[in-house]
Design a protein around this motif. Sequence first.
Motif, mmCIF file in Angstrom:
data_model
loop_
_atom_site.group_PDB
_atom_site.id
_atom_site.type_symbol
_atom_site.label_atom_id
_atom_site.label_comp_id
_atom_site.label_asym_id
_atom_site.label_seq_id
_atom_site.Cartn_x
_atom_site.Cartn_y
_atom_site.Cartn_z
ATOM 1 N N LEU A 70 0.819 -1.216 0.000
ATOM 2 C CA LEU A 70 0.000 0.000 0.000
ATOM 3 C C LEU A 70 0.850 1.262 0.000
ATOM 4 C CD1 LEU A 70 -2.644 -1.104 2.668
ATOM 5 C CD2 LEU A 70 -3.000 -0.990 0.199
ATOM 6 N N GLU A 73 0.235 4.145 -2.278
ATOM 7 C CA GLU A 73 -1.025 4.840 -2.020
ATOM 8 C C GLU A 73 -1.014 5.543 -0.664
ATOM 9 O OE1 GLU A 73 -3.521 5.009 -4.104
ATOM 10 O OE2 GLU A 73 -2.840 3.581 -5.623
ATOM 11 N N ARG A 74 0.200 5.872 -0.161
ATOM 12 C CA ARG A 74 0.282 6.393 1.208
ATOM 13 C C ARG A 74 -0.467 7.710 1.388
ATOM 14 N NH1 ARG A 74 5.287 6.090 -1.027
ATOM 15 N NH2 ARG A 74 6.353 8.011 -1.605
ATOM 16 N N GLY A 76 -3.222 8.628 -0.177
ATOM 17 C CA GLY A 76 -4.620 8.250 -0.060
ATOM 18 C C GLY A 76 -4.924 7.583 1.272
ATOM 19 N N VAL A 77 -3.984 6.770 1.760
ATOM 20 C CA VAL A 77 -4.175 6.110 3.054
ATOM 21 C C VAL A 77 -4.243 7.147 4.174
ATOM 22 C CG1 VAL A 77 -3.117 4.562 4.749
ATOM 23 C CG2 VAL A 77 -3.111 3.941 2.329
ATOM 24 N N ILE A 183 -8.202 2.608 -3.370
ATOM 25 C CA ILE A 183 -6.846 2.221 -2.955
ATOM 26 C C ILE A 183 -6.659 0.711 -3.089
ATOM 27 C CG2 ILE A 183 -5.315 2.049 -0.949
ATOM 28 C CD1 ILE A 183 -6.443 4.758 -0.039
ATOM 29 N N ARG A 186 -6.614 -0.412 -6.845
ATOM 30 C CA ARG A 186 -5.354 -0.078 -7.529
ATOM 31 C C ARG A 186 -4.211 -0.956 -7.028
ATOM 32 N NH1 ARG A 186 -7.586 5.121 -6.983
ATOM 33 N NH2 ARG A 186 -6.445 5.489 -5.037
ATOM 34 N N THR A 187 -4.233 -1.282 -5.734
ATOM 35 C CA THR A 187 -3.174 -2.140 -5.183
ATOM 36 C C THR A 187 -3.250 -3.540 -5.783
ATOM 37 O OG1 THR A 187 -3.191 -0.905 -3.094
ATOM 38 C CG2 THR A 187 -2.226 -3.115 -3.062
ATOM 39 N N SER A 190 -2.172 -3.508 -9.397
ATOM 40 C CA SER A 190 -0.710 -3.519 -9.486
ATOM 41 C C SER A 190 -0.144 -4.903 -9.206
ATOM 42 C CB SER A 190 -0.131 -2.499 -8.499
ATOM 43 O OG SER A 190 1.282 -2.562 -8.474
#
Length: 679
Positions: A70, A73-74, A76-77, A183, A186-187, A190
Motif C-alpha cells: 500500500l 497509495e500512502r 490516499g491512506v 486504494i 489499484r493495489t 498492481s
Amino acid sequence: MSEVTSEPSARSTTQGAQQGKPKQDADTVSAARGMAAQRRGGGPPWAGAGQPTEKAMTFGPSAKRLVARLRPERIGVIVVLVLGVVSVALNVIGPKILGHATDLVFAGIIGKQLPAGITAAQAAAGARAQGNDTIANVIEAQNVIPGMGIDFHALGLVLAGVMAIYLGSAVFGYVQGYLLNGIVQRTVFSLRREVEDKINRLPLSYFDGRQRGEVLSRVTNDIDNVQQSLQQTMSQLLTSLLTIVGVLAMMLTVSPLLSLVALITVPVTFWLTRAIGKRSQKQFVAQWRNTGVLNGHIEETFTGQELVRVFGRRAEVEEIFREKNEALYQASFRAQFISGIIMPSMMFLGNLNYVLVAVIGGLRVASGSMSLGDVQAFIQYSRQFTQPLTQAASMANLLQSGVASAERVFELLDAAEQSPDPEVPEVRSERRGRVAFEHVSFRYVPDRPLITDLSLVAEPGQTVAIVGPTGAGKTTLVNLVLRFYELDGGRITLDGVDIARMARADLRSGIGMVLQDTWLFNGSIRANIAYGRPGATEEQILAAARATYVDRFVRSLPQGYDTVIDEEGTGVSAGEKQLITIARAFLADPSLLILDEATSSVDTRTEVLVQRAMAALRSDRTSFVIAHRLSTIRDADLILVMEDGSIVEQGTHEQLLAAEGAYHRLYNAQFAGATAEME
C-alpha cells in the motif's frame, strides 16, 4: 505456441511450458519429475504433473509485506485515516450528547412532580427528611427544577445536534469507504500486473514441474481472495480500531471506574483471539493449498476427457477428485470452524461486560455520583467498545485467509527468474540464419548430462533434419536455439552473434516455430493466422492461407475466415488445426524456421501438399526439422542422427543409408521392419 515472433506474453509463456517441454530420455524425465509423482501418490498418466511442496511463511512477515504494497497509495491512506478519525470522533460524541437529552427528559418528569416555588436543594432536603435518600440524590444529580416539566425546546436542539453529528459521521464514512475502495483496487491491479510480468520472466523449468491449474489458481483465486480480504478487513479493521480508541477516551471522561470494569475483558479478548488465530492460520494455508491442487486436477481431467473415457479411467478420476475434494473440505471446515469460535466468544464477553456496567452504573445513579444520562451514554459506549472488538476478532478469519493466499502469490513472485538480457545486447548485422553449436553441453537435472560437447553448423538456406529415438535430445536442441533453457557449457551463435549476448525478443523475432502440439486461442481463424505477424494485411493473411492449403477448407465453412474457434480448436479437425499453425509460421516469414513434427497430425495427401509448401517456405532460410517419419526428410540438405544427446551420424539421406549405421537401422526399423513384422 506455433512460432515465436515477439517477447512472449503470459499466455504464450504458459503455452511454451506445455508444448515446448523437453522430450528427454526416460531416466532424465524420471529424475526431474519423480518427486512430484511421489507427492501426488500415484494416479493416471495424465495426472503426472507435480505439485510443489508448500512451506507457509509466518503470519507476521507475510502480513507486513502485504501492507507494504500500500506504500504507493500512502497519501490516499493518510486521507482515509483522517476521514476515519473525523467520522469516528463524530460517532462517539453522539452518545454523550444523547445522554444529555435523557437527563432533560428525566429531570422534567421528576420536576413536574415537585411543587413549584422551591429550590432543588429544598426538594432534596424534604426527600431526605422523609427517608428517601435515593430520590434526594437523583434530584441533586439531575439538576431538577421543581414545578417545571420537560424543556422541549432544549430537547429539540439537543436531538437536532445529535442528528447532524450522526449525519456528518455517515458522510465522512461514505467518502472514506469510496477512497479506500479505490486504494484496494489499484493495489490489487498492481499486484496482478506484477504477477503477469513475473510469469513472463520465469524460465520454462518453473512450469515443467507444476500443474497449470495450480499456477492459475495462484494468479486468479488467490489474488481474488487477497482483494476480498483487503476490501473487507481494511475498512472494518480501520473503523474498529479508531472506534476503540475514541470510545475508550469518552468512557474515561464519563466514568474512570466504569471504564476500568469495561477494560477487564480486553486482555481476555486479545488472548483468546491470538490463541484461536494461531490454530486457524495453519488451516487457512492448507485450505488454499488444497484449492490449488484440486484446480490442477480438474484442469487436467477436463482437458483430457477423451483419454479418460477411452481408457475407462472415469472411476479412478472421480476417486482422485473425491480425495482431493475431501481434503479441501476438511481444511476449509477446520479453518472456518476454528476461526468461527472467535465471534460467539466475543459476544459472550461483551454481554458479560454489559451486565457488569449496568449493575455498577445503576448503583452509582442511586448514590447520586452519576446522572442517568451518563450511565445511559456509558452503556452505549460499552456496547460500542465491545462491538469493534468483536468485529476485529471476526475479521481475523478473513485476514488469515487473505494472508495465506498472499503467501502463495509471494512465493510465485519470489521464484527464480530467467537470466536477464544483457544491458547492451548485441544485434545481428544481417539476418541470414546461420546457426553454429560450439561444444555445447546441457542437462535438465544437475547430475544427469543430456547433451555433451556437441558441435554443428547449419548454413543459411540449409534444411537440417534431426532424427533419432525418443529421448535423444532432438527437441532440446531447438529449445536451446530459442533460449528456452540456458546452456551449461559452450555457446550457440546466430549469424555470428552469441545468442546469450542477444535480447530474447530480438532473437525470437527472427525465428518461426511449428510444434507437434498445436496451440490456438479463442478467436477467428483470421486472427489465429495473423498472430504470426502483428499488423499483417488481409492479402498477406490470405496468401499464407493459400500457401498452406488452409484456404481450401476455410472456404467451406459458413463464416469463412471469421469462423470463431476456441483454444481446443473446436469446429476444425486436428489436421486443420495444424495447417492453421503452419500458416501462422508462413506469415511470420522468419529467417530461421523450426518444425517439430509439424505434419504429424495431417493426413498423407495433405502432408504431400504441405511438404511442397514447406519446400517453398524453407528456401533462402535455415530450417531445423524434427521428424520421426523419415520419409518426410529425404530431401534435407543435412540429416543429424542423435543418440543420448550426441550426434552419432550426419550426412544426406543417401550417404547415411550407404553407411549402414544408426540411420540405416532407424530406416529399416520404420519401413522394412514393419513389413517383416506383418508377414
